[in-house]
Write a protein that holds these residues in place. Structure first.
Motif, mmCIF file in Angstrom:
data_model
loop_
_atom_site.group_PDB
_atom_site.id
_atom_site.type_symbol
_atom_site.label_atom_id
_atom_site.label_comp_id
_atom_site.label_asym_id
_atom_site.label_seq_id
_atom_site.Cartn_x
_atom_site.Cartn_y
_atom_site.Cartn_z
ATOM 1 N N ALA A 185 20.489 34.700 21.423
ATOM 2 C CA ALA A 185 21.917 34.902 21.171
ATOM 3 C C ALA A 185 22.397 36.150 21.907
ATOM 4 C CB ALA A 185 22.172 35.057 19.685
ATOM 5 N N VAL A 186 23.679 36.140 22.279
ATOM 6 C CA VAL A 186 24.312 37.270 22.950
ATOM 7 C C VAL A 186 25.671 37.510 22.310
ATOM 8 C CG1 VAL A 186 25.221 38.162 25.135
ATOM 9 C CG2 VAL A 186 23.187 36.720 25.144
ATOM 10 N N LEU A 187 25.982 38.774 22.101
ATOM 11 C CA LEU A 187 27.286 39.170 21.585
ATOM 12 C C LEU A 187 27.763 40.343 22.439
ATOM 13 C CD1 LEU A 187 29.204 38.472 19.196
ATOM 14 C CD2 LEU A 187 28.127 40.338 17.961
ATOM 15 N N LYS A 210 22.838 38.007 15.992
ATOM 16 C CA LYS A 210 22.961 37.018 14.912
ATOM 17 C C LYS A 210 23.238 37.668 13.565
ATOM 18 C CE LYS A 210 19.963 33.568 17.065
ATOM 19 N NZ LYS A 210 18.660 32.878 16.993
ATOM 20 N N ASN A 211 22.631 38.812 13.299
ATOM 21 C CA ASN A 211 22.808 39.479 12.008
ATOM 22 C C ASN A 211 24.215 40.034 11.819
ATOM 23 O OD1 ASN A 211 20.200 38.926 11.251
ATOM 24 N ND2 ASN A 211 19.405 40.917 11.888
ATOM 25 N N VAL A 212 24.852 40.498 12.897
ATOM 26 C CA VAL A 212 26.192 41.082 12.757
ATOM 27 C C VAL A 212 27.287 40.014 12.821
ATOM 28 C CG1 VAL A 212 26.734 41.631 15.167
ATOM 29 C CG2 VAL A 212 27.516 43.144 13.355
ATOM 30 N N ALA A 220 24.801 43.025 22.449
ATOM 31 C CA ALA A 220 23.772 42.833 21.426
ATOM 32 C C ALA A 220 23.078 41.504 21.703
ATOM 33 C CB ALA A 220 24.391 42.830 20.037
ATOM 34 N N PHE A 221 21.781 41.471 21.449
ATOM 35 C CA PHE A 221 21.000 40.287 21.767
ATOM 36 C C PHE A 221 20.209 39.800 20.558
ATOM 37 C CE2 PHE A 221 21.503 42.869 25.548
ATOM 38 C CZ PHE A 221 22.062 41.967 26.436
ATOM 39 N N PRO A 240 33.158 35.556 19.983
ATOM 40 C CA PRO A 240 32.245 34.507 19.525
ATOM 41 C C PRO A 240 30.795 34.869 19.849
ATOM 42 C CG PRO A 240 33.286 33.846 21.568
ATOM 43 C CD PRO A 240 33.896 35.173 21.176
ATOM 44 N N LEU A 241 29.895 34.465 18.979
ATOM 45 C CA LEU A 241 28.464 34.608 19.213
ATOM 46 C C LEU A 241 28.049 33.503 20.170
ATOM 47 C CD1 LEU A 241 25.750 35.960 18.352
ATOM 48 C CD2 LEU A 241 25.605 34.185 16.586
ATOM 49 N N LYS A 242 27.391 33.860 21.269
ATOM 50 C CA LYS A 242 26.936 32.862 22.237
ATOM 51 C C LYS A 242 25.470 32.547 21.951
ATOM 52 C CE LYS A 242 29.879 34.982 25.674
ATOM 53 N NZ LYS A 242 29.862 35.947 26.778
ATOM 54 N N ILE A 243 25.189 31.277 21.672
ATOM 55 C CA ILE A 243 23.819 30.823 21.448
ATOM 56 C C ILE A 243 23.303 30.240 22.756
ATOM 57 C CG2 ILE A 243 22.315 29.278 20.149
ATOM 58 C CD1 ILE A 243 23.515 31.504 18.452
#
Length: 105
Positions: free
Chosen positions: A26-28, A62-64, A56-57, A17-20
């Motif tokens: 955002a963090v992935l 967010k883009n991926v 990824a930050f 999950p993408l963490k907002i």
């Protein structure tokens, strides 16, 4: 001169999950699995899989993962740099992503 540059192509290990964050950042964090096929000393074909931790930050994350998650098995190309930090007394080396591109089969 110094260089810290990494390119990896592989598959996402599991759904992430993408963490907002509260500041709208955002963090992935995910595991990228790379596969290498080669002949061993006996001439037999062998497969070796390596797991790499990727972080990824913000816009890269967010883009991926525009739908809020990155799915297992997604093939991606990650470009970034190595970063190390201590976690629970262990040294963790991860790839900090500058760019992530989803690949099609």
């Amino acid at each position: 001169m110094y260089l810290n540059d990494v390119k990896l192509m592989g598959e996402v290990g599991k759904d992430v999950p993408l963490k907002i964050l509260a500041n709208n950042g955002a963090v992935l964090d995910f595991t990228l699995v790379t596969t290498e096929n080669f002949k061993n000393r006996n001439g037999e074909m062998t497969t070796r899989k390596e797991a790499h931790h990727v972080a990824a930050f913000n816009n890269v994350a967010k883009n991926v993962a525009p739908e809020g998650k990155l799915l297992a098995g997604t093939k991606v190309l990650v470009e970034g740099f190595l970063r190390s930090h201590e976690v629970n007394g262990y040294l963790l080396t991860e790839v900090s992503a500058r760019r992530i591109q989803t690949l099609t089969a």
